[in-house]
Scaffold this motif. Structure first.
Motif, PDB file in Angstrom:
ATOM      1  N   GLU A  15       0.823  -1.211   0.000  1.00 37.37           N
ATOM      2  CA  GLU A  15       0.000   0.000   0.000  1.00 37.37           C
ATOM      3  C   GLU A  15       0.856   1.260   0.000  1.00 37.37           C
ATOM      4  O   GLU A  15       0.504   2.256  -0.636  1.00 37.37           O
ATOM      5  N   ARG A  16       1.983   1.221   0.713  1.00 36.80           N
ATOM      6  CA  ARG A  16       2.899   2.372   0.679  1.00 36.80           C
ATOM      7  C   ARG A  16       3.460   2.567  -0.715  1.00 36.80           C
ATOM      8  O   ARG A  16       3.683   3.700  -1.145  1.00 36.80           O
ATOM      9  N   ARG A  17       3.670   1.486  -1.401  1.00 39.02           N
ATOM     10  CA  ARG A  17       4.315   1.545  -2.710  1.00 39.02           C
ATOM     11  C   ARG A  17       3.319   1.827  -3.831  1.00 39.02           C
ATOM     12  O   ARG A  17       3.591   2.612  -4.731  1.00 39.02           O
ATOM     13  N   CYS A  18       2.156   1.189  -3.773  1.00 38.51           N
ATOM     14  CA  CYS A  18       1.223   1.216  -4.906  1.00 38.51           C
ATOM     15  C   CYS A  18      -0.121   1.858  -4.594  1.00 38.51           C
ATOM     16  O   CYS A  18      -0.980   1.922  -5.462  1.00 38.51           O
ATOM     17  N   GLY A  19      -0.330   2.291  -3.346  1.00 39.63           N
ATOM     18  CA  GLY A  19      -1.610   2.894  -2.994  1.00 39.63           C
ATOM     19  C   GLY A  19      -2.605   1.866  -2.477  1.00 39.63           C
ATOM     20  O   GLY A  19      -2.320   0.670  -2.378  1.00 39.63           O
ATOM     21  N   CYS A  75       4.922  -1.310 -10.736  1.00 41.41           N
ATOM     22  CA  CYS A  75       4.941  -0.014 -10.057  1.00 41.41           C
ATOM     23  C   CYS A  75       6.279   0.176  -9.359  1.00 41.41           C
ATOM     24  O   CYS A  75       6.555  -0.478  -8.350  1.00 41.41           O
ATOM     25  N   GLU A  77       9.267   2.360  -7.355  1.00 34.92           N
ATOM     26  CA  GLU A  77       9.441   3.485  -6.434  1.00 34.92           C
ATOM     27  C   GLU A  77      10.697   4.228  -6.856  1.00 34.92           C
ATOM     28  O   GLU A  77      11.789   3.650  -6.914  1.00 34.92           O
ATOM     29  N   HIS A 103       4.305   5.452 -11.593  1.00 32.25           N
ATOM     30  CA  HIS A 103       5.216   5.006 -10.542  1.00 32.25           C
ATOM     31  C   HIS A 103       5.049   5.879  -9.295  1.00 32.25           C
ATOM     32  O   HIS A 103       4.542   7.004  -9.357  1.00 32.25           O
ATOM     33  N   LYS A 104       5.495   5.339  -8.166  1.00 32.49           N
ATOM     34  CA  LYS A 104       5.505   6.129  -6.939  1.00 32.49           C
ATOM     35  C   LYS A 104       6.764   6.986  -6.967  1.00 32.49           C
ATOM     36  O   LYS A 104       7.874   6.472  -6.911  1.00 32.49           O
ATOM     37  N   THR A 106       9.047  10.215  -5.474  1.00 35.28           N
ATOM     38  CA  THR A 106       9.333  11.081  -4.335  1.00 35.28           C
ATOM     39  C   THR A 106      10.457  12.033  -4.717  1.00 35.28           C
ATOM     40  O   THR A 106      11.489  11.601  -5.240  1.00 35.28           O
ATOM     41  N   TYR A 143      11.847  10.570   4.778  1.00 38.18           N
ATOM     42  CA  TYR A 143      11.893   9.421   3.871  1.00 38.18           C
ATOM     43  C   TYR A 143      12.836   8.352   4.413  1.00 38.18           C
ATOM     44  O   TYR A 143      13.991   8.629   4.747  1.00 38.18           O
ATOM     45  N   ASN A 148      12.185   1.594   2.469  1.00 40.26           N
ATOM     46  CA  ASN A 148      11.556   1.778   1.152  1.00 40.26           C
ATOM     47  C   ASN A 148      12.400   1.166   0.031  1.00 40.26           C
ATOM     48  O   ASN A 148      11.873   0.636  -0.930  1.00 40.26           O
TER      49      ASN A 148
END
Length: 253
Positions: A15-19, A75, A77, A103-104, A106, A143, A148
């Motif tokens: 969920e952190r990575r892909c929602g 997906c 990061e 993609h995620k 940041t 971060y 991650n």
């Protein structure tokens, strides 16, 4: 309990990575429910009723693998470490491609120090303003690089501790960041006038023989002419047998 904990931890990571609301996490939720059903059958000593649940569990795991390949593996990061906001333009194309691909992404403004004449670090700077409106930045303190472990980290400052005027914080040295990603990509924060390859050798010590170039998995330069200058210089420095490595590593952005 161990199986459910592993599934929950994995689901939180996804969920952190892909929602939220991925089918992959849905499979994990179903898996947790089946685990609980097995537990109930064991507690009540209904052992003959366990096998159908285990069959469903194996099918659930197969579905998880299928969806993980489609949703999670596709997906990526990606972290963009910006040296200073005024150099953001060098990232804009790669950032847009990453965003369009879903993609995620940041963006982190790398903290840096200015050095005095004796090489002593002054005040820590972190420029968080001056980016385009559609670029959202995250504090470097927020971060978690270790947990991650982004697929790609882009860097702009290649000097590590060898710049006598300014240096990014040591955590953000290229030789350290490579431990926290599968792919470290260096894009110079500057552009240069196109120059003759032979003349380029006179100045390439200052922007080519640097940690960001050596430690990165990929170096993206401004033109084919500059690419050939890098390859020629690095091959001369390391030996002809290493030319294929530089030809693969140095590409045109």
């Amino acid at each position: 309990e161990s199986c459910q904990t592993a599934a929950i931890n994995t689901g939180e990571m996804i969920e952190r990575r892909c929602g939220l609301n991925t089918k992959t996490v849905g499979c994990l939720e179903a898996y947790c429910e089946l685990i609980f059903q097995v537990y109930e059958k064991i507690v009540s000593s209904h052992y003959d009723e366990i096998k159908p649940i285990l069959d469903s569990m194996h099918a659930c795991i197969d579905d998880f693998i299928t969806w993980a390949r489609e949703e999670v593996c596709a997906c990526k990061e990606i972290v963009f470490l910006v040296y200073k906001p005024k150099y953001w333009a060098m990232y804009s194309n790669e950032w847009k491609k990453a965003m369009d691909a879903g993609h995620k992404v940041t963006v982190i403004s790398a903290p840096y120090y200015e050095l005095d004449a004796y090489g002593r670090m002054g005040e820590l700077h972190c420029d968080t303003e001056g980016y385009p409106e559609d670029v959202q930045t995250v504090s470097f303190e927020e971060y978690d690089f270790l947990n991650n472990h982004p697929d790609i980290i882009y860097i702009q400052n290649p000097y590590d501790e060898y710049n006598r005027v300014v240096t990014v914080a040591s955590f953000f040295y290229a030789k350290n960041l490579r431990k926290y990603t599968e792919k470290l990509v260096y894009i110079p924060f500057f552009t240069m006038d196109e120059i003759d390859t032979d003349k380029a050798r006179q100045t390439m010590d200052y922007f080519c023989r640097v940690p960001g170039v050596v430690c990165s998995d990929l170096v993206l330069v401004q033109s084919e002419n500059m690419r050939q200058a890098y390859i020629s210089y690095l091959t001369e420095l390391s030996g002809e047998e290493y030319r294929p490595i530089w030809e693969d590593k140095v590409q045109v952005r």
